[in-house]
Design an enzyme around this catalytic site. Sequence first.
Site, PDB file in Angstrom:
ATOM      1  N   MET A   1      42.825   2.156 110.001  1.00 23.02           N
ATOM      2  CA  MET A   1      42.945   3.480 110.447  1.00 23.02           C
ATOM      3  C   MET A   1      42.728   4.852 109.716  1.00 23.02           C
ATOM      4  O   MET A   1      43.209   4.564 108.385  1.00 23.02           O
ATOM      5  CB  MET A   1      44.315   3.654 111.465  1.00 23.02           C
ATOM      6  CG  MET A   1      44.403   4.848 112.363  1.00 23.02           C
ATOM      7  SD  MET A   1      45.969   5.341 112.737  1.00 23.02           S
ATOM      8  CE  MET A   1      46.613   5.601 111.147  1.00 23.02           C
ATOM      9  N   CYS A   2      42.444   5.703 110.064  1.00 22.28           N
ATOM     10  CA  CYS A   2      42.367   6.914 109.306  1.00 22.28           C
ATOM     11  C   CYS A   2      42.707   8.466 110.014  1.00 22.28           C
ATOM     12  O   CYS A   2      42.748   8.345 111.404  1.00 22.28           O
ATOM     13  CB  CYS A   2      40.910   6.955 108.834  1.00 22.28           C
ATOM     14  SG  CYS A   2      40.317   5.748 108.052  1.00 22.28           S
TER      15      CYS A   2
END
Length: 607
Positions: A1-2
Amino acid sequence: MCGICCTVTLSGDLVTDSPEDLNLRRRGPDSSRQLLERACSHNYSCLFSGHVLHLRGQLTPQPLQDRHGNVFLWNGEVFGGVDIPDASNDTQVMLQGLASCAGDQDLLALMSRVQGPWAFIYYQKQKHNLWFGRDFFGRRSLLWRFGETPEEALCLTSVTESCCEADATRWQEVPASGVFKCNLGSCAELKSLQLTLYSWVTEEEQLEKGQKFDSGDFEKYVSQVQSADGRLVAPVTPLNRKVPELLPESNGRAHSNCGGLEDLTMLITEVHKKNAESFIKVLSAAVRKRVSCLSRASNLSTSEAKLANVAILFSGGIDSMMLAALADRHVPSEEPIDLLNVAFMMKARNAKIQKGSFQKKRTGDAAALEHSDPFDVPDRITGRLGLEELRTLNPRRVWNFVEINVTAEELERMRRQRIRQLVQPLTTVLDDSIGCAVWFAARGVGLVKCDGEMKPYASRSKVVLTGIGADEQLAGYSRHRVRFNRDGYRGLLEELGMELGRISSRNLGRDDRVIGDHGKEARFPFLDENVVSFLNSLQLWEKTDLSLARGLGEKLILRMAAVLLGLGNSSVLQKRAMQFGSRIAKMENRNEKASDKCSRLQPAETR
């Protein structure tokens, strides 16, 4: 995830900073950097900002840029549709795939194949195109803000830090209606932003998401493309809307207030058993994909107590129990699983009433309630009972039942400091209740019983499984029963047909922002494309039957699957919304409706 962000200016002025970096860094603590792209010949510039939570393959800092100057920001997980070698990072694979696309249709075809949650921003340098969008269900957050001047034409971000009323109202969630394209060269010449939407369509072009796009205040910026050569193909099978004239007769107690485990067991005919077994198979595969592609080497090689890599938002209800039972199949046996159970402090009088109520309903559980305290809310009690079922199912597994206790003072403090910024741009009382409950649960800071003593514990799992999507597909909410009682099976089908189309704007963007704030990734097995396609393919009566009693008819196929897995009384627990089960709704003690605008989410100066 970012955490991803892109700021676009259509003038000669350079964008020099991204004001949302603090919240973005909390989402992606493992790597942070920025990249400025300026097209001098066209007089526009873009500032890209990427913050990475490393979960699979080799750590790949973002923004990622290829040798042609194309820039990619990816907040997603590829769980199918595109081949990702075991040792590879999906960000790199996706950029290579996008760069190899010969035209727009190739790009849309690639994004149509991706199975899993995603939000992305992709800049094609030579063509001056900026692409962005969210997956079909909107499982990853992406917000946009349109500027009034060319100097700040557009900003895209996973989460905004601003909580100023004047600025907060300018942010909106990017609709999960398709993929957007902006030709920055043309926009810079016109000094005006214009976007093209390539919308999702199904094979029959009947799903609501592929038919209409509510542009709201942004109508002047967006035009919609629906031509045959410019479409995204929906990744799921359309909902089966057939209603036979004669439905199979129900064997349950249609007129009783609730059903029991014996009633549920009697309902499992050969047809229902076959469907439930198929459902277990497809849901188990979805859970496996979400708990297996994690780096575990450093954890499992230590001589210290093993750390949990997987956590579950856990109430002891049917949804979270199924996820826990299936995760147990795929998480290494020597690795603990964190069960995150949140409770908001009740007043003394309410705690007494709560204890007495459950003792009347479950006399056999009186001993478990002997030491009732202000945090013995319904979800805490059912969570402990569910824990015992899981221990019976697999006594060798270390199940960390994390009791997360929240006082009124801490709720108010953390809402002011963190949560209201994350819930924005959503503003209702329901958003406040769910957002706060999920934020505290995902943080995972609480108590775990060890050697008979309650000891402080903080979950370090980067992956959090949540059961959202089960109620929306299997008629788990009270509004579904209301619609069924009023309009029958056809009315219920219409209601279910709307659910997944609006889940992105009602739930998923908010939950992604709230969970991601802890440097953790939300994963949604019930919204796996194969799970949704399987459930959509069934006739309505094969998966839910609201002519049956509460605790039986809603989510019928899920309850039967739970019995086949060996679960007990948790299989027939009635639905209890998180805001009521955790008792956060009682904490405020206000005469409010869930749909009302929540003053607690607004800055103090605007209340």
